[in-house]
Design an enzyme around this catalytic site. Structure first.
Site, PDB file in Angstrom:
ATOM      1  N   GLY A 231       2.966   2.456  10.715  1.00 55.47           N
ATOM      2  CA  GLY A 231       3.892   3.570  10.521  1.00 55.47           C
ATOM      3  C   GLY A 231       4.656   3.952  11.776  1.00 55.47           C
ATOM      4  O   GLY A 231       5.278   5.014  11.830  1.00 55.47           O
TER       5      GLY A 231
ATOM      6  N   GLU B 219      -4.828  -4.894  10.697  1.00 56.57           N
ATOM      7  CA  GLU B 219      -3.815  -3.849  10.871  1.00 56.57           C
ATOM      8  C   GLU B 219      -4.066  -3.116  12.188  1.00 56.57           C
ATOM      9  O   GLU B 219      -4.897  -2.200  12.237  1.00 56.57           O
ATOM     10  CB  GLU B 219      -3.892  -2.844   9.715  1.00 56.57           C
ATOM     11  CG  GLU B 219      -3.653  -3.450   8.346  1.00 56.57           C
ATOM     12  CD  GLU B 219      -3.142  -2.423   7.358  1.00 56.57           C
ATOM     13  OE1 GLU B 219      -2.143  -2.701   6.693  1.00 56.57           O
ATOM     14  OE2 GLU B 219      -3.721  -1.311   7.269  1.00 56.57           O
TER      15      GLU B 219
ATOM     16  N   GLY C  66       3.058  -0.979   4.208  1.00 56.06           N
ATOM     17  CA  GLY C  66       3.100   0.439   3.884  1.00 56.06           C
ATOM     18  C   GLY C  66       4.525   0.878   3.611  1.00 56.06           C
ATOM     19  O   GLY C  66       5.050   0.726   2.506  1.00 56.06           O
ATOM     20  N   GLY C  67       5.182   1.395   4.624  1.00 52.38           N
ATOM     21  CA  GLY C  67       6.524   1.969   4.486  1.00 52.38           C
ATOM     22  C   GLY C  67       7.506   1.088   3.723  1.00 52.38           C
ATOM     23  O   GLY C  67       8.202   1.561   2.819  1.00 52.38           O
TER      24      GLY C  67
ATOM     25  N   GLU D 194      -6.717   4.615   8.092  1.00 55.90           N
ATOM     26  CA  GLU D 194      -6.539   6.037   7.789  1.00 55.90           C
ATOM     27  C   GLU D 194      -7.821   6.617   7.191  1.00 55.90           C
ATOM     28  O   GLU D 194      -8.187   7.752   7.453  1.00 55.90           O
ATOM     29  CB  GLU D 194      -5.330   6.225   6.858  1.00 55.90           C
ATOM     30  CG  GLU D 194      -4.031   6.020   7.629  1.00 55.90           C
ATOM     31  CD  GLU D 194      -2.877   5.510   6.807  1.00 55.90           C
ATOM     32  OE1 GLU D 194      -2.903   5.600   5.572  1.00 55.90           O
ATOM     33  OE2 GLU D 194      -1.910   4.999   7.428  1.00 55.90           O
TER      34      GLU D 194
ATOM     35  N   SER E 254       3.882  -1.954  10.285  1.00 54.62           N
ATOM     36  CA  SER E 254       5.354  -2.019  10.456  1.00 54.62           C
ATOM     37  C   SER E 254       5.941  -3.373  10.056  1.00 54.62           C
ATOM     38  O   SER E 254       6.956  -3.804  10.610  1.00 54.62           O
ATOM     39  CB  SER E 254       5.756  -1.645  11.888  1.00 54.62           C
ATOM     40  OG  SER E 254       5.381  -0.310  12.163  1.00 54.62           O
TER      41      SER E 254
ATOM     42  N   ASN F 176       0.867  -1.175   0.000  1.00 56.15           N
ATOM     43  CA  ASN F 176       0.000   0.000   0.000  1.00 56.15           C
ATOM     44  C   ASN F 176       0.905   1.227   0.000  1.00 56.15           C
ATOM     45  O   ASN F 176       1.489   1.574   1.020  1.00 56.15           O
ATOM     46  CB  ASN F 176      -0.889  -0.030   1.252  1.00 56.15           C
ATOM     47  CG  ASN F 176      -1.742   1.217   1.388  1.00 56.15           C
ATOM     48  OD1 ASN F 176      -1.793   2.048   0.470  1.00 56.15           O
ATOM     49  ND2 ASN F 176      -2.411   1.367   2.519  1.00 56.15           N
ATOM     50  N   TRP F 177       1.002   1.856  -1.160  1.00 53.82           N
ATOM     51  CA  TRP F 177       1.924   3.000  -1.281  1.00 53.82           C
ATOM     52  C   TRP F 177       1.376   4.259  -0.613  1.00 53.82           C
ATOM     53  O   TRP F 177       2.095   5.254  -0.494  1.00 53.82           O
ATOM     54  CB  TRP F 177       2.206   3.292  -2.762  1.00 53.82           C
ATOM     55  CG  TRP F 177       2.912   2.193  -3.503  1.00 53.82           C
ATOM     56  CD1 TRP F 177       3.331   0.988  -2.992  1.00 53.82           C
ATOM     57  CD2 TRP F 177       3.291   2.187  -4.885  1.00 53.82           C
ATOM     58  NE1 TRP F 177       3.934   0.242  -3.980  1.00 53.82           N
ATOM     59  CE2 TRP F 177       3.922   0.957  -5.143  1.00 53.82           C
ATOM     60  CE3 TRP F 177       3.148   3.106  -5.931  1.00 53.82           C
ATOM     61  CZ2 TRP F 177       4.424   0.617  -6.415  1.00 53.82           C
ATOM     62  CZ3 TRP F 177       3.634   2.782  -7.189  1.00 53.82           C
ATOM     63  CH2 TRP F 177       4.273   1.546  -7.426  1.00 53.82           C
ATOM     64  N   LYS F 178       0.116   4.229  -0.232  1.00 56.94           N
ATOM     65  CA  LYS F 178      -0.534   5.414   0.364  1.00 56.94           C
ATOM     66  C   LYS F 178      -0.322   6.618  -0.567  1.00 56.94           C
ATOM     67  O   LYS F 178      -0.336   6.444  -1.778  1.00 56.94           O
ATOM     68  CB  LYS F 178      -0.033   5.647   1.794  1.00 56.94           C
ATOM     69  CG  LYS F 178      -0.177   4.362   2.635  1.00 56.94           C
ATOM     70  CD  LYS F 178       0.046   4.546   4.106  1.00 56.94           C
ATOM     71  CE  LYS F 178      -0.160   3.204   4.812  1.00 56.94           C
ATOM     72  NZ  LYS F 178      -0.002   3.303   6.268  1.00 56.94           N
TER      73      LYS F 178
ATOM     74  N   HIS G 132      -9.384   1.019   5.152  1.00 51.14           N
ATOM     75  CA  HIS G 132      -8.101   1.253   5.819  1.00 51.14           C
ATOM     76  C   HIS G 132      -8.320   2.181   7.024  1.00 51.14           C
ATOM     77  O   HIS G 132      -9.148   3.089   6.963  1.00 51.14           O
ATOM     78  CB  HIS G 132      -7.094   1.866   4.839  1.00 51.14           C
ATOM     79  CG  HIS G 132      -5.709   1.860   5.380  1.00 51.14           C
ATOM     80  ND1 HIS G 132      -5.268   2.802   6.287  1.00 51.14           N
ATOM     81  CD2 HIS G 132      -4.672   1.004   5.201  1.00 51.14           C
ATOM     82  CE1 HIS G 132      -4.011   2.526   6.619  1.00 51.14           C
ATOM     83  NE2 HIS G 132      -3.632   1.439   5.975  1.00 51.14           N
TER      84      HIS G 132
HETATM   85  P1  13P Z   1       3.304   0.491   7.587  1.00 43.88           P
HETATM   86  O1  13P Z   1       3.830  -0.790   6.979  1.00 43.88           O
HETATM   87  O2  13P Z   1       3.993   1.710   7.106  1.00 43.88           O
HETATM   88  O3  13P Z   1       3.222   0.389   9.090  1.00 43.88           O
HETATM   89  O4  13P Z   1       1.777   0.652   7.077  1.00 43.88           O
HETATM   90  C1  13P Z   1       0.917  -0.409   7.176  1.00 43.88           C
HETATM   91  C2  13P Z   1      -0.328  -0.090   6.442  1.00 43.88           C
HETATM   92  O5  13P Z   1      -1.094   0.761   6.840  1.00 43.88           O
HETATM   93  C3  13P Z   1      -0.593  -0.823   5.195  1.00 43.88           C
HETATM   94  O6  13P Z   1      -1.878  -0.608   4.743  1.00 43.88           O
END
Ligand code: 13P
Length: 256
Positions: free
Chosen positions: A175, A169, A235-236, A100, A214, A12-14, A98
Site C-alpha cells: 500500500g 509480501e 491489493g490496491g 495486516e 504495490s 485481495n480486496w481487503k 496477512h
Molecule cells: P497493495 O497491492 O495495495 O500494496 O497490497 C498488497 C497486499 O497486501 C495484498 O495482500
C-alpha cells in the site's frame, strides 16, 4: 515464472467493496480475464460479499477466496467464520497470515499455523503470507524473519504439494507504492523455493510463490519474469478490473 507452474493472480480486496459493488467488480474481472487461459485468477472479497460474488462468478474461470478464517469447525467464537462455512458458499481459497492480521489482530506464527492446518484439513487452499517489516529489512534480518514465518507452517502444507500457495509480501511495500526491486523479491523467493526443496522436489516444483506489495500493471512484467515468482497477490490494483486484468494479461503473455 517457470513453465512447471501455472501463474496465479489473486486480488485481495481487503475491506473494500460490499456485495453490490463487489458483484460488479467480480463480473468485470471474470469478463476481462476470460481469455487468459494459462493463468489461474482468484478474487478475495470481504465476508459479507462472498455469497453474492460466488453467484456472479458461476460459470467463469475466476475462483473465490476468503481473507481470513477461524480454525475451529463451529462454536462460541463471536464474529468468526469457520472453514466449512466458506466451502459451503464456494470458497476454494483462503488468505492466511496477512501482515495486516499479524500486526493489527495479533496473529502469531502459531495461530497462522493452526489456521493453515484447519484449511488443509477442510480442503480449502491457503495462500499463506510472509514478509518482513522495514525495520527488519534495515537490520539485515529479512531472510531470518521470513524463514521463521515459513518454518511455522511448511510441514503442514507438505501433505499435498502444490495445494497451498505462499505469498511473499514485504510489509514496507504494501500500500506504499514502494515496490520491491526484482532482485530483492527474487532473493527471498529463491530462499522460499530452497526451503520447499528441502522438504522434497514435488513441493519445490509445484508450490506457487506469489509476490505482493504495490504490484501493478507498471511493474508486473519485471517481477513476473523472475524465475521463482509464480504470480501476484494484489491489493490496491485489484480494486479496478482494468488494472487487475492487465496484471493477469502480463502473466498470460509470459506464460505463453
Ligand atoms: P497493495 O497491492 O495495495 O500494496 O497490497 C498488497 C497486499 O497486501 C495484498 O495482500
Amino acid at each position: 515464472m517457470n513453465q512447471a507452474r501455472r501463474p496465479l493472480i489473486a486480488g485481495n480486496w481487503k475491506m473494500n467493496h460490499g456485495a453490490a459493488s463487489g458483484v460488479q467488480l467480480a463480473s468485470d474481472v471474470a469478463r476481462t480475464t476470460a481469455a487468459f487461459g494459462s493463468v489461474d485468477v482468484v478474487v478475495a472479497p470481504p465476508f459479507s460479499a462472498l455469497w453474492k460474488v460466488a453467484d456472479a462468478l458461476q460459470g467463469s474461470r475466476v475462483e473465490l477466496s476468503a481473507q481470513n478464517m477461524h480454525p475451529k469447525a463451529s462454536g462460541a467464537f463471536t464474529g468468526e467464520v469457520a472453514p466449512g462455512m466458506l466451502l459451503e458458499i464456494g470458497c476454494k481459497w483462503v488468505i492466511l497470515g496477512h501482515s495486516e492480521r499479524r500486526a493489527m489482530f495479533g496473529e502469531s506464527d502459531a495461530v497462522v499455523a493452526e489456521k493453515v492446518k484447519a484449511a488443509m484439513d477442510a480442503g480449502i487452499r491457503p495462500i499463506v503470507c510472509v514478509g518482513e517489516t522495514l525495520d527488519e529489512r534495515e537490520r539485515g534480518d529479512t531472510l531470518n524473519v521470513v524463514k521463521r514465518q515459513l518454518n511455522a507452517f511448511l510441514s503442514i502444507i507438505a501433505d499435498k504439494p502444490g495445494f497451498a500457495a505462499i505469498a511473499y509480501e514485504p510489509v514496507w511495500a504494501i500500500g506504499t507504492g514502494k515496490v520491491a526491486t526484482t532482485a530483492e523479491a527474487q532473493e527471498v523467493h529463491a530462499m522460499i523455493r530452497a526451503s520447499l526443496a528441502a522438504i522434497g522436489p514435488a513441493m519445490a516444483e509445484k508450490t506457487r510463490i506469489l509476490y505482493g506489495g504495490s504490484l501493478s500493471p507498471k511493474n508486473a512484467d519485471g517481477l513476473l519474469r523472475e524465475p521463482d515468482i509464480d504470480g501476484g497477490l494484489i491489493g490496491g490494483a485489484s480494486l479496478k478490473a482494468e488494472d487487475f486484468s492487465k496484471v493477469a494479461e502480463t502473466a498470460q503473455k509470459i506464460a505463453g
